[in-house]
Design a protein around this motif. Structure first.
Motif, short mmCIF file in Angstrom:
data_model
loop_
_atom_site.label_atom_id
_atom_site.label_comp_id
_atom_site.label_asym_id
_atom_site.label_seq_id
_atom_site.Cartn_x
_atom_site.Cartn_y
_atom_site.Cartn_z
N GLY A 230 1.27 17.17 -9.62
CA GLY A 230 -0.02 17.74 -9.24
C GLY A 230 -0.60 17.17 -7.96
N SER A 231 0.24 16.54 -7.15
CA SER A 231 -0.24 15.92 -5.91
C SER A 231 -0.06 16.86 -4.72
N SER A 232 -1.08 16.93 -3.88
CA SER A 232 -0.97 17.70 -2.64
C SER A 232 -0.76 16.79 -1.44
N LEU A 233 -0.76 15.48 -1.67
CA LEU A 233 -0.43 14.50 -0.64
C LEU A 233 0.57 13.53 -1.24
N ALA A 234 1.53 13.10 -0.44
CA ALA A 234 2.53 12.18 -0.97
C ALA A 234 3.23 11.46 0.16
N LEU A 235 3.70 10.27 -0.14
CA LEU A 235 4.60 9.55 0.75
C LEU A 235 6.02 9.69 0.22
N ILE A 236 6.94 10.03 1.12
CA ILE A 236 8.34 10.21 0.76
C ILE A 236 9.18 9.26 1.62
N ILE B 25 0.83 -1.20 0.00
CA ILE B 25 0.00 0.00 0.00
C ILE B 25 0.87 1.26 0.00
N VAL B 26 1.89 1.27 0.84
CA VAL B 26 2.77 2.43 0.94
C VAL B 26 3.50 2.69 -0.37
N GLU B 27 3.99 1.63 -1.00
CA GLU B 27 4.75 1.79 -2.25
C GLU B 27 3.91 2.45 -3.33
N GLU B 28 2.59 2.19 -3.33
CA GLU B 28 1.72 2.76 -4.37
C GLU B 28 1.62 4.28 -4.26
N GLY B 29 1.84 4.82 -3.07
CA GLY B 29 1.74 6.27 -2.92
C GLY B 29 3.07 6.97 -2.81
N MET B 30 4.16 6.25 -3.14
CA MET B 30 5.51 6.76 -2.90
C MET B 30 6.01 7.66 -4.04
N PHE B 31 6.67 8.76 -3.66
CA PHE B 31 7.36 9.63 -4.59
C PHE B 31 8.82 9.74 -4.16
N ALA B 32 9.69 10.00 -5.12
CA ALA B 32 11.11 10.13 -4.81
C ALA B 32 11.41 11.40 -4.02
N SER B 33 10.56 12.42 -4.19
CA SER B 33 10.78 13.68 -3.49
C SER B 33 9.49 14.49 -3.47
N GLU B 34 9.49 15.50 -2.61
CA GLU B 34 8.35 16.41 -2.58
C GLU B 34 8.18 17.12 -3.93
N LYS B 35 9.30 17.49 -4.55
CA LYS B 35 9.23 18.17 -5.85
C LYS B 35 8.56 17.29 -6.90
N HIS B 36 8.92 16.00 -6.91
CA HIS B 36 8.28 15.09 -7.86
C HIS B 36 6.76 15.05 -7.65
N ALA B 37 6.34 15.05 -6.38
CA ALA B 37 4.92 15.01 -6.07
C ALA B 37 4.21 16.28 -6.55
N ILE B 38 4.82 17.44 -6.28
CA ILE B 38 4.23 18.71 -6.70
C ILE B 38 4.16 18.79 -8.22
N HIS C 227 13.04 16.68 10.23
CA HIS C 227 14.09 17.09 9.30
C HIS C 227 14.56 15.84 8.56
N TYR C 228 14.71 15.96 7.24
CA TYR C 228 15.10 14.79 6.45
C TYR C 228 15.60 15.24 5.09
N GLU C 229 16.07 14.31 4.32
CA GLU C 229 16.47 14.57 2.94
C GLU C 229 15.68 13.66 2.01
N ASP C 230 15.32 14.19 0.84
CA ASP C 230 14.78 13.36 -0.23
C ASP C 230 15.59 13.64 -1.49
N ASP C 231 15.13 13.17 -2.63
CA ASP C 231 15.92 13.31 -3.86
C ASP C 231 16.08 14.75 -4.32
#
Length: 216
Positions: free
Chosen positions: A113-119, A97-110, A170-174
């Protein structure tokens, strides 16, 4: 137009006072096709026991598209249609379930067009700051004002005790380092639970260990 949906709940934010609904909790989950749904307005502490849900519960509900929120995930939920179907307990199913909502980064999600994302975060760190007494009193008074304006048909709620700490993740993404306010209700609840058993410092350290070591 009224639609139906079934989601696995992943998010419950802290309660917020509302002029229209007295008190609401923004919740979110992922449906069977891997799409996010934002459930609002949920007057969570008004829900009957059979409609109360937690993270990983599978919940059915009816909704319509909101008139003042154009985010594609948002649903205006009819509270009396909420049904708690089951709960996901299998670790492999949770991972799927988690993998289906996963993005590499917040920027990728934005960009998508997504306002919700798993990172999936790296170098996770939790910080906290004690709220001034004046701020806590202001939060309490806002809830009290909204409770006084509640409908006569609503059950009177226990006074809401705001968490004395603000938490930041605090964290890092892609796309680089990030710092985000942690408005998760379960984090506040965890603090109160641990604080009843230990002193503040130990309670905070325990949450930090859970978030930054155990969960990672």
């Amino acid at each position: 137009m009224v639609s139906k949906s079934r989601v696995t709940i992943l998010v419950k934010a802290s309660p917020q006072p509302s002029k229209t609904y007295s008190e609401t909790v923004c919740c979110a989950g992922i449906d069977g096709s891997g799409k996010w749904k934002r459930l609002y307005p949920i007057r969570f502490r008004h829900l009957s026991d059979d409609r109360t849900f937690s993270r990983w519960n599978v919940v059915d509900f009816k909704f319509k598209l909101p008139t003042s929120d154009n985010r594609r995930e948002s649903c205006h939920v009819f509270e009396d249609t909420i049904e708690v179907n089951s709960k996901v307990t299998n670790k492999n199913e949770k991972s799927r379930i988690v993998e289906e909502g996963m993005f590499a980064s917040e920027k990728h999600a934005i960009d998508a067009g997504s306002s919700l994302a798993l990172i999936r975060p790296r170098n996770v760190r939790l910080s906290w700051k004690k709220r001034p007494t004046t701020e806590l009193e202001d939060i309490k008074s806002k809830y009290e004002r909204q409770m006084r304006q509640a409908s006569l048909f609503d059950e009177e709620l226990a006074a809401y005790e705001p968490c004395p700490f603000k938490f930041t993740m605090h964290y890092e993404d892609d796309s680089g380092p990030k710092s985000k306010t942690c408005a998760d209700w379960e984090t506040e609840a965890a603090f109160w639970n641990f604080n009843r058993k230990y002193d503040e410092d130990k309670a905070l350290s325990y949450i930090e260990q859970k978030y930054c070591e155990d969960y990672v």
